[in-house]
Scaffold this motif. Structure first.
Motif, PDB file in Angstrom:
ATOM      1  N   ALA A 458      -9.591 -10.603  -5.906  1.00  0.00           N
ATOM      2  CA  ALA A 458     -10.232  -9.359  -6.326  1.00  0.00           C
ATOM      3  C   ALA A 458     -10.039  -8.275  -5.271  1.00  0.00           C
ATOM      4  N   ALA A 459     -10.076  -8.668  -3.994  1.00  0.00           N
ATOM      5  CA  ALA A 459      -9.860  -7.711  -2.911  1.00  0.00           C
ATOM      6  C   ALA A 459      -8.443  -7.149  -2.940  1.00  0.00           C
ATOM      7  N   PHE A 460      -7.465  -8.007  -3.272  1.00  0.00           N
ATOM      8  CA  PHE A 460      -6.084  -7.535  -3.391  1.00  0.00           C
ATOM      9  C   PHE A 460      -5.960  -6.526  -4.527  1.00  0.00           C
ATOM     10  N   ASN A 461      -6.533  -6.849  -5.675  1.00  0.00           N
ATOM     11  CA  ASN A 461      -6.482  -5.925  -6.820  1.00  0.00           C
ATOM     12  C   ASN A 461      -7.099  -4.579  -6.473  1.00  0.00           C
ATOM     13  N   GLU A 462      -8.240  -4.612  -5.799  1.00  0.00           N
ATOM     14  CA  GLU A 462      -8.932  -3.374  -5.431  1.00  0.00           C
ATOM     15  C   GLU A 462      -8.122  -2.584  -4.402  1.00  0.00           C
ATOM     16  N   ALA A 463      -7.482  -3.303  -3.474  1.00  0.00           N
ATOM     17  CA  ALA A 463      -6.672  -2.631  -2.455  1.00  0.00           C
ATOM     18  C   ALA A 463      -5.469  -1.926  -3.077  1.00  0.00           C
ATOM     19  N   VAL A 464      -4.846  -2.540  -4.065  1.00  0.00           N
ATOM     20  CA  VAL A 464      -3.715  -1.908  -4.758  1.00  0.00           C
ATOM     21  C   VAL A 464      -4.191  -0.661  -5.500  1.00  0.00           C
ATOM     22  N   LYS A 465      -5.343  -0.752  -6.135  1.00  0.00           N
ATOM     23  CA  LYS A 465      -5.909   0.398  -6.845  1.00  0.00           C
ATOM     24  C   LYS A 465      -6.168   1.552  -5.881  1.00  0.00           C
ATOM     25  N   LYS A 466      -6.760   1.252  -4.721  1.00  0.00           N
ATOM     26  CA  LYS A 466      -7.059   2.301  -3.737  1.00  0.00           C
ATOM     27  C   LYS A 466      -5.783   2.886  -3.142  1.00  0.00           C
ATOM     28  N   LEU A 467      -4.764   2.044  -2.975  1.00  0.00           N
ATOM     29  CA  LEU A 467      -3.483   2.530  -2.460  1.00  0.00           C
ATOM     30  C   LEU A 467      -2.906   3.578  -3.401  1.00  0.00           C
TER      31      LEU A 467
END
Length: 472
Positions: A458-467
């Motif tokens: 979930a942290a990876f998904n959120e990090a991609v979204k923020k990127l």
């Protein structure tokens, strides 16, 4: 069946559904339930919320001796070691200690015998015939179990899926109790759960093992002990029962066979699998194994007659498997942005799974990996990275250090150790180019930085979204 006033202690409430399912099952049947965990209410907030309104006594932040001394039955999390002094004390007092998986499998598979200790308890008698297919392996368990389940649904056969993350075997037991007709139970079983089946000396009539390579050696100690734990899936099979394995693994398992037969699936048989939505040769093998499990189950003499499909063809089962979209966090494409593919493979918690992920991706690769070592060998992964990966980005952790020490001296592999997923994703993006795939396949556990691999994904998904938002 009358479970009213049975004193049940659930040891290890956890956050993955097993403890909640066990507590809820017995509470709904009128048992006096205590759920205990060393973590506090804040850490277990989702589980505490799920039990709200049920008569479950919560003891959090500690384990109390009295909750074990005054119990008729203890349901422990598979993560709780057998050597726990509290469990040893309970057994010395002839108190039954089970997991949700061992209790459910006992009730489903022990038709004529009963483990000492359980015979005195008012446990349910299941009304309908239930045929069980057990699935294990180092990786691919959830995908294969889901494929088998989808195949049965396509054949309009009543089916329940047990053992996947976020559920309890006792949730499925409740479903079976409510059924008025026969059903198929597809059960995903980890090595930790399989260890708990050994005292019952039971194995499902159809057993399927996806693969075997090193994992959980920090728990099992040796590869042989890990293999022995897995072999409980089929070790107690009867003459009419069948173990299904990839042809390449036949020699690994033959020495553990009980009375059952073995059916092997060769690479050539994956050619019969229709085009899949899920990527990778390993998933084509998973699909071939799944179809073999359905076909073999239908031929088993104990398969319920009222569950046989009207059509003998598996055409609809093949079509359902072809359409299967995959499982979250397993080679899951979550975004295509700035001509880069972002792929989440957070459930790759060992080197073998990461190797399979690297083989499944085409084109230039940026790999984000690393985390906590489980006493696993990383030489093969290091060799694969050296030949396949354009740039490596590492999260902090003991596995990262072990892997880095095995890689050749190259600027491609010289990377800081990142403690935040956002920083790791940003670093991967900076070294990428249009046409690249940014693959998150950690090859390690996550507990130094994240609650578990699902929180990590979930942290990876959120990090991609923020990127994407940052560079918009």
């Amino acid at each position: 069946m009358d479970l009213r006033d049975l004193r049940v202690t659930v040891m290890g409430l956890g956050i993955h559904g097993g403890g909640v399912g066990a507590a809820a099952y017995f509470a709904r049947h009128g048992s006096r339930v205590t759920a205990t965990d060393l973590k506090d209410a804040e850490a277990l907030a989702p589980s505490v919320k799920a039990l709200r309104g049920l008569p479950v006594h919560l003891v959090l932040g500690e384990h109390r001796n009295e909750d074990f001394q005054r119990s008729d039955l203890i349901i422990r999390s598979p993560a709780v070691p057998e050597t726990s002094p509290l469990l040893q004390f309970a057994r010395s007092k002839a108190i039954s200690v089970e997991t949700d998986a061992s209790l459910a499998c006992h009730l489903l598979l022990c038709a004529s015998s009963c483990k000492a200790g359980l015979s005195s308890l008012p446990l349910p008698s299941l009304p309908a015939s239930c045929f069980m297919i057990g699935i294990s392996g180092t990786k691919g368990k959830t995908t294969t179990a889901s494929l088998v389940t989808e195949a049965w649904r396509a054949l309009t056969i009543p089916v329940a899926l047990a053992g996947i993350p976020g559920t309890s075997f006792l949730d499925t037991l409740h479903y079976i109790e409510q059924k008025r007709s026969s059903a198929v139970l597809v059960a995903e079983l980890s090595s930790w759960q399989l260890e708990t089946l050994t005292p019952h000396a039971v194995s499902p009539p159809i057993a399927l093992l996806t693969n075997l390579f090193p994992d959980h050696l920090n728990r099992h100690g040796t590869m042989q002990a890990y293999q022995n734990a897995k072999s409980a899936l089929f070790r107690f099979q009867k003459a009419e029962d069948v173990l299904i394995v990839p042809e390449a693994d036949r020699g690994v398992w033959e020495s553990h066979l009980g009375y059952g037969a073995i059916r092997t699936i060769g690479v050539h048989e994956t050619a019969k699998v229709p085009p899949l939505r899920i990527a990778g040769d390993h998933n084509r093998m998973n699909a071939a194994l799944a179809l073999a499990a359905v076909e073999t189950a239908l031929a088993h003499p104990q398969f319920p007659r009222d569950c046989h499909p009207r059509e003998r063809s598996l055409k609809r089962a093949r079509a359902a498997i072809a359409k299967f979209p995959g499982i979250n966090g397993r080679l899951q494409e979550i975004a295509v942005w700035e001509q880069r593919r972002f792929v989440n493979d957070t459930t790759a918690t060992n080197p073998g799974a990461a190797i399979a992920a690297l083989a499944s991706c085409n084109g230039p690769l940026i790999l984000i990996a690393g985390g906590v070592d489980k006493d696993l060998p990383y030489e093969a992964l290091a060799e694969c990275i050296a030949s396949r990966v354009k740039h490596l980005v590492l999260l902090d952790g003991s596995a990262s250090e072990k892997l880095a020490a095995l890689l050749p001296e190259s600027s491609r592999f010289k990377t800081p150790r990142w403690n935040r997923m956002e920083d790791a994703v940003e670093a991967a993006f900076r070294v990428s180019a249009p046409g690249d795939t940014i693959l998150f396949s950690p090859a390690a556990a996550s507990f130094n930085l994240f609650q578990d691999e699902f929180a990590r994904g979930a942290a990876f998904n959120e990090a991609v979204k923020k990127l994407a938002e940052k560079h918009a």
